[in-house]
Design an enzyme around this catalytic site. Structure first.
Site, PDB file in Angstrom:
ATOM      1  N   GLU A 269       0.834  -1.206   0.000  1.00  0.00           N
ATOM      2  CA  GLU A 269       0.000   0.000   0.000  1.00  0.00           C
ATOM      3  C   GLU A 269       0.874   1.263   0.000  1.00  0.00           C
ATOM      4  O   GLU A 269       0.549   2.288   0.588  1.00  0.00           O
ATOM      5  CB  GLU A 269      -0.957  -0.021   1.203  1.00  0.00           C
TER       6      GLU A 269
HETATM    7  C1  LIG Z   1       2.855  -9.863   1.034  1.00  0.00           C
HETATM    8  C2  LIG Z   1       2.532  -8.866  -0.021  1.00  0.00           C
HETATM    9  C3  LIG Z   1       1.199  -8.588  -0.306  1.00  0.00           C
HETATM   10  C4  LIG Z   1       0.877  -7.674  -1.310  1.00  0.00           C
HETATM   11  N1  LIG Z   1      -0.433  -7.494  -1.662  1.00  0.00           N
HETATM   12  C5  LIG Z   1      -0.729  -6.809  -2.799  1.00  0.00           C
HETATM   13  C6  LIG Z   1      -2.056  -6.793  -3.340  1.00  0.00           C
HETATM   14  O1  LIG Z   1      -2.991  -7.360  -2.761  1.00  0.00           O
HETATM   15  N2  LIG Z   1      -2.273  -6.157  -4.517  1.00  0.00           N
HETATM   16  C7  LIG Z   1      -1.270  -5.524  -5.194  1.00  0.00           C
HETATM   17  O2  LIG Z   1      -1.529  -4.988  -6.250  1.00  0.00           O
HETATM   18  N3  LIG Z   1      -0.003  -5.501  -4.706  1.00  0.00           N
HETATM   19  C8  LIG Z   1       0.291  -6.129  -3.531  1.00  0.00           C
HETATM   20  N4  LIG Z   1       1.574  -6.151  -3.046  1.00  0.00           N
HETATM   21  C9  LIG Z   1       2.606  -5.419  -3.756  1.00  0.00           C
HETATM   22  C10 LIG Z   1       3.093  -4.190  -2.996  1.00  0.00           C
HETATM   23  O3  LIG Z   1       2.110  -3.193  -3.007  1.00  0.00           O
HETATM   24  C11 LIG Z   1       4.433  -3.764  -3.636  1.00  0.00           C
HETATM   25  O4  LIG Z   1       5.390  -4.723  -3.241  1.00  0.00           O
HETATM   26  C12 LIG Z   1       4.831  -2.359  -3.219  1.00  0.00           C
HETATM   27  O5  LIG Z   1       3.997  -1.428  -3.821  1.00  0.00           O
HETATM   28  C13 LIG Z   1       6.275  -2.035  -3.581  1.00  0.00           C
HETATM   29  O6  LIG Z   1       6.542  -2.348  -4.925  1.00  0.00           O
HETATM   30  P1  LIG Z   1       7.814  -3.239  -5.293  1.00  0.00           P
HETATM   31  O7  LIG Z   1       7.754  -4.469  -4.469  1.00  0.00           O
HETATM   32  O8  LIG Z   1       7.872  -3.396  -6.764  1.00  0.00           O
HETATM   33  O9  LIG Z   1       9.054  -2.401  -4.795  1.00  0.00           O
HETATM   34  P2  LIG Z   1       9.782  -1.248  -5.623  1.00  0.00           P
HETATM   35  O10 LIG Z   1       8.777  -0.308  -6.156  1.00  0.00           O
HETATM   36  O11 LIG Z   1      10.758  -1.861  -6.570  1.00  0.00           O
HETATM   37  O12 LIG Z   1      10.587  -0.515  -4.452  1.00  0.00           O
HETATM   38  C14 LIG Z   1      11.878  -0.924  -4.002  1.00  0.00           C
HETATM   39  C15 LIG Z   1      12.464   0.186  -3.110  1.00  0.00           C
HETATM   40  O13 LIG Z   1      12.593   1.392  -3.893  1.00  0.00           O
HETATM   41  C16 LIG Z   1      11.902   2.454  -3.266  1.00  0.00           C
HETATM   42  N5  LIG Z   1      11.265   3.312  -4.270  1.00  0.00           N
HETATM   43  C17 LIG Z   1      10.665   2.933  -5.429  1.00  0.00           C
HETATM   44  N6  LIG Z   1      10.179   4.015  -6.067  1.00  0.00           N
HETATM   45  C18 LIG Z   1      10.454   5.083  -5.284  1.00  0.00           C
HETATM   46  C19 LIG Z   1      10.210   6.482  -5.392  1.00  0.00           C
HETATM   47  N7  LIG Z   1       9.536   7.007  -6.413  1.00  0.00           N
HETATM   48  N8  LIG Z   1      10.653   7.292  -4.397  1.00  0.00           N
HETATM   49  C20 LIG Z   1      11.316   6.784  -3.326  1.00  0.00           C
HETATM   50  N9  LIG Z   1      11.575   5.476  -3.186  1.00  0.00           N
HETATM   51  C21 LIG Z   1      11.153   4.643  -4.141  1.00  0.00           C
HETATM   52  C22 LIG Z   1      10.855   1.793  -2.375  1.00  0.00           C
HETATM   53  O14 LIG Z   1      10.500   2.634  -1.281  1.00  0.00           O
HETATM   54  C23 LIG Z   1      11.554   0.529  -1.935  1.00  0.00           C
HETATM   55  O15 LIG Z   1      12.344   0.799  -0.803  1.00  0.00           O
HETATM   56  C24 LIG Z   1       1.908  -7.006  -2.007  1.00  0.00           C
HETATM   57  C25 LIG Z   1       3.246  -7.270  -1.690  1.00  0.00           C
HETATM   58  C26 LIG Z   1       3.565  -8.203  -0.733  1.00  0.00           C
HETATM   59  C27 LIG Z   1       5.015  -8.509  -0.482  1.00  0.00           C
END
Ligand SMILES: Cc1cc2nc3c(=O)[nH]c(=O)nc-3n(C[C@H](O)[C@H](O)[C@H](O)COP(=O)(O)OP(=O)(O)OC[C@H]3O[C@@H](n4cnc5c(N)ncnc54)[C@H](O)[C@@H]3O)c2cc1C
Length: 593
Positions: free
Chosen positions: A438
């Protein structure tokens, strides 16, 4: 690993911080009497303690089993879910129009905290379902609402949010899932990852809300649309029909919340999954935005809840474990570790942080009710502006705080905290996801300093600072020494926040982004301190008027003092980090890291 809902503390916080009486006086809540509030809290507390909490640790151990696209939930979950729905808890926060009970957000926030604290994995299913209900209720056609919402509110069908794809996490502009128009519906194809409760055996049907692109959509976030894609197709009478073209390709093996399935969803391996547009074409992200405040409040609340659970567990352990002589208490027979000043420090840190987090979350929830139902339009607008400002702080600060609280919970247990048997480690593992999904803490902080502060030149933050200052000034005449200490600490904290706000607004965008998370911490710390001061003031008034509940009220004062003396002073250091810290953050090149 028992859990007891802290109903006394919840009710106090709802009343003194969330403004419960004023919320219940709003039109639409005539039937929500104080007696009903008490009954709801008591009954929910029982369900949480007796049905959900006992499944928490076994569910973590067993997890879910995936086999050929089906997911079998951990033992007991299916029965608990059936009973949760039968007793009406699933739809309690939802609108009465679709079969819910239309309770105030403030009250449902307290109840949701109990589900999250007793069994976070379980609670996620309802959270996702209600999120989907809200999106469909706001943006769906009347036909879609009639066909899907009653069964979802009842809990017979559950809901999901399908946003994330392998290349599109924080940056949804990168998503690729496709939707092609076909008559009255669309054909959806693509892969979504990390979908919470994306597949399971607890409900007859699963209603997926999926973000996808139309063939001629503009690039980036302006070309994203929202679709309702059910697991089983549903006819006009609401009867289940054929299986839709979607499958759960696998589930993740993960660090925490192991009893909730986190699914890889594959849409359209055949002709394409039948999906129905929700809202306008290319307005999918805007649709998601309307429910973002609730979703983020709910994840912030997970931070509160898991902190409470970890605190209860650590307190129980400390009151039981015998080890060493406790300084200054050598003659006493009680030799449990709670006598050690450092164990006391840990427990007080946990308690103070948890109560401040709860105060912040309930305050925001009360303002949400005000924004929706206050009789005066000006008050509604002011409350909405405050909610918009606070939500990233609720989400970011309460979940980051939960990392500290749950880690301290492990520490209180000593070596036994590191052993899974006690359950302390599970709380830390479960809490870990809350700062990630989220919107990560970094994304919340960007939202806070960008959309919520830079856009209005800091106006909403200036109003909040003025409010905190005037509350502190109003305590000036108090002859209670403790209140005097709280006031001094609060004034210093607010000054630090005011300085950092001006400094941040003057920074360039890259430097401001480097200072964003420390600023969010600062804002949370000061607002938390402000609300704890309010709570202590209210407790003092109640004691003076002869309340029979002096034990609880004195503990509230003592906890507020601990926050003021141990946690609020961090504001001064965070001010320095915000004002001067960006230089070192950005000093090294990527190759030097
Ligand atoms: C257990 C679990 C349940 C989940 N449930 C759902 C769900 O029901 N539906 C759904 O759609 N998704 C879901 N997610 C996905 C979740 O919302 C994403 O993992 C999250 O949004 C982060 O995206 P990412 O994992 O690609 O990390 P990334 O976006 O790759 O981020 C990696 C790092 O880079 C940083 N970063 C990235 N962009 C920026 C920026 N612009 N400024 C500053 N820092 C940045 C982040 O803060 C983080 O520290 C779930 C994930 C997990 C692990």
């Amino acid at each position: 690993m028992s859990y007891a809902a802290p109903t006394r503390e919840m009710l106090f916080t709802m009343k003194e911080i969330g403004g419960l009486d004023a919320v219940l006086a709003q039109p639409g809540f005539e039937e929500v009497t104080p007696d009903l509030v008490d009954t709801i809290l008591d009954e929910a507390g029982k369900f949480a303690a007796e049905v959900l909490a006992p499944l928490n640790q076994p569910g973590d151990r067993q997890g879910n089993r995936w086999e050929a696209g089906t997911v079998t939930t951990a033992d007991g979950f299916k029965q608990a879910y059936a009973s949760f729905c039968e007793t009406g808890w699933n739809g309690m926060p939802a609108s009465a129009e679709f079969g819910g009970q239309g309770m105030p957000t403030l009250l449902s926030t307290a109840v949701l905290e109990m589900w999250k604290a007793s069994n976070m994995s379980f609670s996620l299913c309802q959270m996702l379902t209600l999120g989907a209900v809200e999106a469909i209720a706001h943006h769906g056609t009347d036909a879609l609402k009639a066909r899907f919402l009653p069964a979802m509110v009842e809990g017979r069908w559950t809901g999901t949010m399908n946003l994330t794809e392998p290349q599109a996490g924080s940056d949804l502009a990168a998503l690729r899932t496709k939707a092609v128009p076909e008559g009255e519906h669309y054909r959806v194809s693509g892969t979504k990852i990390f979908i919470t409760w994306g597949e399971h055996d607890m409900a007859e049907n699963i209603v997926h809300l999926v973000l996808a692109r139309l063939p001629d959509a503009p690039p980036g976030v302006k070309g994203i649309s929202l679709f309702l894609v059910p697991k089983f197709l549903v006819d006009d009478e609401g009867r289940l029909g054929a299986r839709n073209d979607l499958v759960c390709a696998s589930i993740e093996h993960k660090m925490g919340i192991r009893a909730s399935a986190t699914a890889v969803m594959s849409f359209g391996e055949g002709p394409g999954a039948v999906g129905y547009l929700v809202g306008e074409e290319n307005q999918g992200l805007a649709c998601m935005f309307t429910m973002m405040n609730h979703a983020r409040l709910n994840v912030g609340l997970e931070g509160v809840a898991i902190s409470e659970r970890a605190y209860q567990q650590a307190r129980a352990y400390a009151l039981d474990r015998v080890q060493g002589r406790t300084l200054g208490r050598e003659g006493e027979s009680d030799r449990t570790i709670v006598g050690h000043p450092d164990v006391r420090r840990m427990l007080m840190d946990m308690k103070a942080r948890t109560e401040a987090q709860r105060a912040l979350a309930y305050y925001a929830a009360g303002q949400m009710d005000r924004a929706r139902g206050h009789a005066d339009a000006g008050q509604r607008a002011a409350a909405q502006a405050l909610v918009d400002l606070l939500i990233p702080v609720v989400k970011g600060w309460c979940t980051e705080g939960a990392q500290l609280v749950t880690a301290t919970g492990v520490q209180v247990h000593g070596g036994m905290g590191f052993i899974e048997e006690t359950g302390a480690a599970q709380h830390q593992r479960d809490a870990r996801i809350t700062t990630i999904y989220e919107g990560t803490t970094g994304i919340q902080a960007n939202d806070l300093i960008g959309r919520k502060m830079a856009r209005d030149g800091g106006a909403a933050m200036h109003r909040l600072i003025a409010q905190m200052r005037s509350d502190a000034a109003a305590l000036a005449g108090h002859d209670d020494a403790l209140i005097g200490t709280l006031r001094g600490s609060l004034e210093r904290g607010v000054q630090a926040l005011a300085d950092a706000t001006e400094g941040l607004l003057a920074l360039g965008p890259r430097e401001a982004a480097a200072a964003a998370v420390p600023f969010l911490w600062l804002a949370g710390t000061v607002i938390g301190g402000w609300l704890m001061t309010r709570a202590a003031d209210a407790a003092t008034t109640q004691i003076a008027s002869g309340s029979a509940d002096a034990d609880f009220l004195n503990a509230k004062r003592g906890t507020a003092l601990h926050f003021a003396l141990h946690l609020l002073p961090h504001a001064a250091a965070l001010r320095e980090v915000v004002l001067h810290g960006a230089a070192s953050t950005l000093a090294l090149g990527a190759g030097q890291l």
